[in-house]
Scaffold this motif. Sequence first.
Motif, PDB file in Angstrom:
ATOM      1  N   ILE A 195       0.835  -1.207   0.000  1.00 49.23           N
ATOM      2  CA  ILE A 195       0.000   0.000   0.000  1.00 49.23           C
ATOM      3  C   ILE A 195       0.866   1.252   0.000  1.00 49.23           C
ATOM      4  CG2 ILE A 195      -0.438   0.347   2.467  1.00 49.23           C
ATOM      5  CD1 ILE A 195      -3.430   0.766   1.540  1.00 49.23           C
ATOM      6  N   ILE A 196       1.977   1.205   0.696  1.00 47.08           N
ATOM      7  CA  ILE A 196       2.899   2.347   0.683  1.00 47.08           C
ATOM      8  C   ILE A 196       3.471   2.535  -0.723  1.00 47.08           C
ATOM      9  CG2 ILE A 196       5.150   3.149   1.510  1.00 47.08           C
ATOM     10  CD1 ILE A 196       4.323   1.921   4.268  1.00 47.08           C
ATOM     11  N   ASP A 197       3.882   1.426  -1.361  1.00 50.09           N
ATOM     12  CA  ASP A 197       4.397   1.520  -2.736  1.00 50.09           C
ATOM     13  C   ASP A 197       3.349   2.049  -3.696  1.00 50.09           C
ATOM     14  OD1 ASP A 197       6.905   0.619  -2.041  1.00 50.09           O
ATOM     15  OD2 ASP A 197       6.589  -1.428  -2.751  1.00 50.09           O
ATOM     16  N   VAL A 198       2.128   1.556  -3.577  1.00 53.08           N
ATOM     17  CA  VAL A 198       1.050   1.990  -4.473  1.00 53.08           C
ATOM     18  C   VAL A 198       0.774   3.476  -4.272  1.00 53.08           C
ATOM     19  CG1 VAL A 198      -1.425   1.777  -4.934  1.00 53.08           C
ATOM     20  CG2 VAL A 198      -0.021  -0.265  -4.763  1.00 53.08           C
ATOM     21  N   LEU A 199       0.734   3.912  -3.022  1.00 53.32           N
ATOM     22  CA  LEU A 199       0.439   5.321  -2.756  1.00 53.32           C
ATOM     23  C   LEU A 199       1.556   6.252  -3.217  1.00 53.32           C
ATOM     24  CD1 LEU A 199      -1.321   5.019   0.708  1.00 53.32           C
ATOM     25  CD2 LEU A 199      -2.374   5.519  -1.503  1.00 53.32           C
ATOM     26  N   LYS A 200       2.760   5.731  -3.384  1.00 55.87           N
ATOM     27  CA  LYS A 200       3.872   6.533  -3.899  1.00 55.87           C
ATOM     28  C   LYS A 200       3.785   6.715  -5.413  1.00 55.87           C
ATOM     29  CE  LYS A 200       7.271   5.266  -0.389  1.00 55.87           C
ATOM     30  NZ  LYS A 200       8.516   4.523  -0.154  1.00 55.87           N
ATOM     31  N   ASP A 201       3.037   5.851  -6.082  1.00 52.61           N
ATOM     32  CA  ASP A 201       2.922   5.892  -7.537  1.00 52.61           C
ATOM     33  C   ASP A 201       2.250   7.193  -7.973  1.00 52.61           C
ATOM     34  OD1 ASP A 201       1.159   5.291 -10.079  1.00 52.61           O
ATOM     35  OD2 ASP A 201       2.831   3.870 -10.112  1.00 52.61           O
ATOM     36  N   GLN A 202       2.864   7.910  -8.897  1.00 52.01           N
ATOM     37  CA  GLN A 202       2.364   9.212  -9.335  1.00 52.01           C
ATOM     38  C   GLN A 202       0.982   9.119  -9.962  1.00 52.01           C
ATOM     39  OE1 GLN A 202       3.955  12.185  -8.622  1.00 52.01           O
ATOM     40  NE2 GLN A 202       1.980  12.995  -9.207  1.00 52.01           N
ATOM     41  N   ASP A 203       0.721   8.077 -10.744  1.00 55.71           N
ATOM     42  CA  ASP A 203      -0.603   7.915 -11.359  1.00 55.71           C
ATOM     43  C   ASP A 203      -1.678   7.731 -10.297  1.00 55.71           C
ATOM     44  OD1 ASP A 203       0.426   8.145 -13.916  1.00 55.71           O
ATOM     45  OD2 ASP A 203       0.660   5.977 -14.172  1.00 55.71           O
ATOM     46  N   VAL A 204      -1.374   6.948  -9.271  1.00 58.50           N
ATOM     47  CA  VAL A 204      -2.331   6.742  -8.181  1.00 58.50           C
ATOM     48  C   VAL A 204      -2.559   8.057  -7.437  1.00 58.50           C
ATOM     49  CG1 VAL A 204      -2.735   5.539  -5.978  1.00 58.50           C
ATOM     50  CG2 VAL A 204      -1.809   4.284  -7.938  1.00 58.50           C
ATOM     51  N   GLN A 205      -1.502   8.811  -7.186  1.00 54.81           N
ATOM     52  CA  GLN A 205      -1.638  10.110  -6.516  1.00 54.81           C
ATOM     53  C   GLN A 205      -2.511  11.052  -7.330  1.00 54.81           C
ATOM     54  OE1 GLN A 205       2.255  11.657  -5.570  1.00 54.81           O
ATOM     55  NE2 GLN A 205       2.755   9.915  -4.266  1.00 54.81           N
ATOM     56  N   ASN A 206      -2.339  11.048  -8.635  1.00 57.40           N
ATOM     57  CA  ASN A 206      -3.154  11.909  -9.496  1.00 57.40           C
ATOM     58  C   ASN A 206      -4.625  11.517  -9.437  1.00 57.40           C
ATOM     59  OD1 ASN A 206      -0.915  13.364 -10.304  1.00 57.40           O
ATOM     60  ND2 ASN A 206      -0.596  12.157 -12.155  1.00 57.40           N
ATOM     61  N   VAL A 207      -4.899  10.215  -9.450  1.00 55.43           N
ATOM     62  CA  VAL A 207      -6.283   9.744  -9.358  1.00 55.43           C
ATOM     63  C   VAL A 207      -6.885  10.145  -8.020  1.00 55.43           C
ATOM     64  CG1 VAL A 207      -7.731   7.682  -9.213  1.00 55.43           C
ATOM     65  CG2 VAL A 207      -6.012   7.861 -11.006  1.00 55.43           C
ATOM     66  N   ILE A 208      -6.134   9.971  -6.946  1.00 54.34           N
ATOM     67  CA  ILE A 208      -6.640  10.349  -5.614  1.00 54.34           C
ATOM     68  C   ILE A 208      -6.929  11.847  -5.566  1.00 54.34           C
ATOM     69  CG2 ILE A 208      -5.982  10.577  -3.179  1.00 54.34           C
ATOM     70  CD1 ILE A 208      -4.470   7.880  -3.526  1.00 54.34           C
ATOM     71  N   LYS A 209      -6.052  12.661  -6.141  1.00 52.91           N
ATOM     72  CA  LYS A 209      -6.280  14.105  -6.174  1.00 52.91           C
ATOM     73  C   LYS A 209      -7.565  14.441  -6.944  1.00 52.91           C
ATOM     74  CE  LYS A 209      -1.476  15.542  -5.820  1.00 52.91           C
ATOM     75  NZ  LYS A 209      -0.306  16.048  -6.535  1.00 52.91           N
ATOM     76  N   LYS A 210      -7.752  13.788  -8.098  1.00 54.31           N
ATOM     77  CA  LYS A 210      -8.953  14.048  -8.901  1.00 54.31           C
ATOM     78  C   LYS A 210     -10.217  13.660  -8.134  1.00 54.31           C
ATOM     79  CE  LYS A 210      -7.574  14.064 -13.677  1.00 54.31           C
ATOM     80  NZ  LYS A 210      -8.225  15.271 -14.077  1.00 54.31           N
TER      81      LYS A 210
END
Length: 135
Positions: A115-130
């Motif tokens: 989960i830490i690795d996934v949350l570091k992923d830029q694409d995942v961060q962008n989706v969470i921001k959206k």
Amino acid sequence: MLQIIFNTLEETIVDRLMSIPKREGISKNQLEREIGKTSGYLNVLKKKGSLPGIEVLQNFISIYPKYSLRWILSGEGPELEIECGRYPMRIAENDDDYTVDTKKTERDDLFKALIIDVLKDQDVQNVIKKITLQH
């Protein structure tokens, strides 16, 4: 990239979780019980546009370790990244390669690391921001 984000927003974490019972040959109610929730939990999340909590995701991954956490969270990558059975679980992501025993405590540690690795992923961060900006 725009298409990936669009698809991810169209199909949510809840949608992906709701697809699991059919894949596993179980009822939605059974899945909800297995993850520690009452019947109708996923429908309520979907109707409200809410997301499951970390405990629900951790319960899910503990019960169904063959499903990729990255796929559950973002809809990206293969849905099945872990080989199950008599052999140790093996997870491959880009150049990283993890092999672990299937004991519960080690699975919990693996889950936390994933989960830490996934949350570091830029694409995942962008989706969470959206998603957060929409609410």
